[in-house]
Write an enzyme that holds these catalytic residues in place. Structure first.
Site, PDB file in Angstrom:
ATOM      1  N   GLU A  35      39.242  24.261 -80.628  1.00  0.00           N
ATOM      2  CA  GLU A  35      39.374  25.680 -80.291  1.00  0.00           C
ATOM      3  C   GLU A  35      38.100  26.450 -80.611  1.00  0.00           C
ATOM      4  OE1 GLU A  35      42.931  27.183 -82.144  1.00  0.00           O
ATOM      5  OE2 GLU A  35      44.168  25.620 -81.242  1.00  0.00           O
ATOM      6  N   CYS A  36      36.964  25.870 -80.325  1.00  0.00           N
ATOM      7  CA  CYS A  36      35.653  26.429 -80.669  1.00  0.00           C
ATOM      8  C   CYS A  36      34.914  26.796 -79.386  1.00  0.00           C
ATOM      9  CB  CYS A  36      34.869  25.367 -81.450  1.00  0.00           C
ATOM     10  SG  CYS A  36      33.186  25.788 -81.875  1.00  0.00           S
ATOM     11  N   GLY A  37      34.030  27.758 -79.478  1.00  0.00           N
ATOM     12  CA  GLY A  37      33.195  28.109 -78.331  1.00  0.00           C
ATOM     13  C   GLY A  37      32.323  26.955 -77.868  1.00  0.00           C
ATOM     14  N   PHE A  38      32.068  26.004 -78.773  1.00  0.00           N
ATOM     15  CA  PHE A  38      31.249  24.840 -78.438  1.00  0.00           C
ATOM     16  C   PHE A  38      32.076  23.646 -77.952  1.00  0.00           C
ATOM     17  CE2 PHE A  38      28.577  27.030 -81.694  1.00  0.00           C
ATOM     18  CZ  PHE A  38      27.524  27.372 -80.849  1.00  0.00           C
ATOM     19  N   THR A  39      33.402  23.785 -77.902  1.00  0.00           N
ATOM     20  CA  THR A  39      34.281  22.685 -77.497  1.00  0.00           C
ATOM     21  C   THR A  39      33.889  22.072 -76.153  1.00  0.00           C
ATOM     22  OG1 THR A  39      36.083  23.580 -78.825  1.00  0.00           O
ATOM     23  CG2 THR A  39      36.696  22.010 -77.107  1.00  0.00           C
TER      24      THR A  39
END
Length: 159
Positions: A35-39
């Site tokens: 659930e990360c912007g970098f996912t």
């Protein structure tokens, strides 16, 4: 410790795995989160893995919930998410802490061997990447913002 082969970790199904399993391979060890912007980097990591796995390259994904609680799911949920959304086939491991008192010994070693910006050891966010050569030595550390395709030259240089 002289290389990563002295460590043991648990795979996504909680089975113990000796890092010796990966001896002789070039590794990219990454702390991941669903659930990360970098996912979306999972897609690029999988592409690198597919492109170079026959040359002895392996991506190792270690889910981590320490940053913004961005990996709240169970190991089963994490594996399903990665497979369904990003077609991940590279090895995934059980959730780890990468900083603090309960930090994974493997990540403690990685951090000590390849310091971050201004010589800091702590990992700042999800998707920090450590490139390890075939001898098990840490070669380079990449920040979260470093996209997989931007580090390809570093990988191919040591394959």
């Amino acid at each position: 410790m002289t290389n990563i082969y002295q460590f043991s970790v648990k795979d996504i199904d909680s089975n113990p795995i000796s890092m010796k399993t990966f001896e002789g391979k070039t590794l990219l060890i990454v702390n991941t989160a669903s659930e990360c912007g970098f996912t979306p980097q999972l897609k690029g990591l999988e592409q690198l893995y597919q492109q170079y796995k026959n040359k002895g390259f392996v991506v190792l994904g270690f889910p981590c919930n320490q940053f913004g609680k961005q990996e709240p799911g169970s190991e089963k949920e994490i594996a399903q998410f990665c497979e369904l959304n990003y077609q991940v086939t590279f090895p995934l491991f059980s959730k780890v802490d990468v900083n603090g008192k309960s930090s994974s010994p493997l990540f403690e070693y990685l951090k000590s061997e390849a310091k971050g910006i201004l010589g800091t050891e702590s990992i700042k966010w999800n998707f920090t990447k450590f490139l390890v050569n075939k001898e098990g030595s840490v070669v380079e550390r990449f920040a979260s913002k470093d996209k997989p395709e931007s580090i390809e030259k570093s990988i191919t240089a040591i394959l």
